[in-house]
Scaffold this motif. Sequence first.
Motif, short mmCIF file in Angstrom:
data_model
loop_
_atom_site.label_atom_id
_atom_site.label_comp_id
_atom_site.label_asym_id
_atom_site.label_seq_id
_atom_site.Cartn_x
_atom_site.Cartn_y
_atom_site.Cartn_z
N HIS A 1 -0.92 -0.98 -4.56
CA HIS A 1 -2.14 -0.18 -4.54
C HIS A 1 -1.80 1.23 -4.06
N ALA B 1 -3.19 4.84 -3.07
CA ALA B 1 -4.47 5.37 -2.62
C ALA B 1 -4.29 6.76 -2.01
N ARG C 1 -12.10 4.01 4.82
CA ARG C 1 -11.54 3.19 3.75
C ARG C 1 -10.02 3.07 3.90
N MET C 2 -9.36 4.16 4.25
CA MET C 2 -7.90 4.11 4.39
C MET C 2 -7.51 3.18 5.54
N ARG D 1 -5.34 -4.35 5.66
CA ARG D 1 -5.18 -5.44 4.69
C ARG D 1 -3.79 -5.51 4.09
N ALA D 2 -3.00 -4.44 4.25
CA ALA D 2 -1.71 -4.35 3.56
C ALA D 2 -0.68 -5.34 4.12
N LEU E 1 0.84 -1.19 0.00
CA LEU E 1 0.00 0.00 0.00
C LEU E 1 0.88 1.25 0.00
N GLU F 1 -6.46 4.42 -6.45
CA GLU F 1 -7.74 4.76 -5.82
C GLU F 1 -7.63 6.22 -5.35
N LEU G 1 -7.66 -0.27 4.31
CA LEU G 1 -6.53 -0.61 3.45
C LEU G 1 -5.28 -0.89 4.28
N TYR G 2 -5.04 -0.08 5.30
CA TYR G 2 -3.90 -0.35 6.19
C TYR G 2 -4.02 -1.75 6.80
N PRO H 1 -0.06 4.96 0.58
CA PRO H 1 -1.16 5.87 0.91
C PRO H 1 -0.72 7.33 0.94
N VAL I 1 -10.81 8.38 -1.23
CA VAL I 1 -10.53 7.48 -0.11
C VAL I 1 -10.96 8.16 1.20
#
Length: 386
Positions: free
Chosen positions: A239, A241, A275-276, A282-283, A204, A268, A279-280, A206, A271
């Motif tokens: 990804h 974002a 949502r962020m 899942r990274a 990720l 993406e 993502l963190y 971000p 965000v």
Amino acid sequence: MRVALYYPWVYLRSGIERALIEIKRRSRHDIRIYTNHFDPDGTYPELAGMDVTELSRVSVERTYSAVTAAALSILHTRLDPAQHDAVLLCCDGLGPLLTISNRRKPVVNLCFTPLRATYDEVYRDRVLAGGGPARPVKRAAEAAFRLVDRMAWRNFDEVICIAETVRRRVADNRLFPESKIHLAYPGVEPRQAASGGEPEPMFLLPGRIMWTKNIELAIAGFRQFLSEAPPALQRFRLHIAGMVDAKSRPYFAQLRDLAGGEERITFETVVSDDRMRALYARAWAVLAPAFNEDFGLTPIEAMAHGRPVLACNRGGLRETVQDGVTGLLVEPDPAAFAAGLRRIAQDEALAQHLGAQGPARAAAFTWPRFVDTIDAVLDGVQRRSS
């Protein structure tokens, strides 16, 4: 104590806007936010309910003509001294110019950075080498700005820097005595971090999508990683974002071209905070390729979520990411970045170990501590002025 909190343009979702929110929420002083450009739809929604006062409106374009016009407008902007006891000025470039017309009350500089195009050598070299006016014109504009900016910095009663990297930049350019500079690291709320579940094979990246973040390095490093990776690592993806403001759209287009249609590189650009956080959570790891970051909140957010960080061994990233403890610091070239990605991807135990050290490290950087330092400096200013 009534404090006028000033930042020239409040229109993005960046670390400075987040700091404005946290200062307004947490300070024991009566904070009112002032700006010369407020876009409630472009920034964090919380700011819309914080009674932000927009003064004479300036452009957020970064052309030389637009920046010059904004600088002149800020120079002539006046805050009503009857409405506040002190000014807390958020500086990342032109902000200090406000002091030229606002010297009747104490002024504290909350410095995220002095103007990078002038005082950050890495950033400055890239600006001088870039497009726009010829190099001699750029140097002349820089010399004129330095003259006025140094005058403005003399008006500060106190200076608070957000990182040692920024403090060194201020001191090395002799803008303010180093011995008098306070340090206050911005932070996160670790207890609000989403619990880390099973990570996915996803790197990720971000944060705001803009040229200073050096995202092209991550793309080049990831593509090299893929070209060298064994079949077991081909499942990894990158990804990216974060928001893209109007001035960064050409850069975003360049990034998409660099991705070259690679399906494992995704973007993406809308965000939310929720949502962020997802993502963190899942990274597999979080990337921070900025070429000379002032500080950077995203590595701390990653560590709060228990994720390892792969970062450039430059600037403020070295103050938060502990090499071999909470992440890896690598040189800013594609081969080194690719090697770092490969090391974290192929060694799951290492990734888990680095991530597990993150929450404790992130706990050293908190918003309450940040605001407490600011309040203490304001208290001192108030005592001396009373």
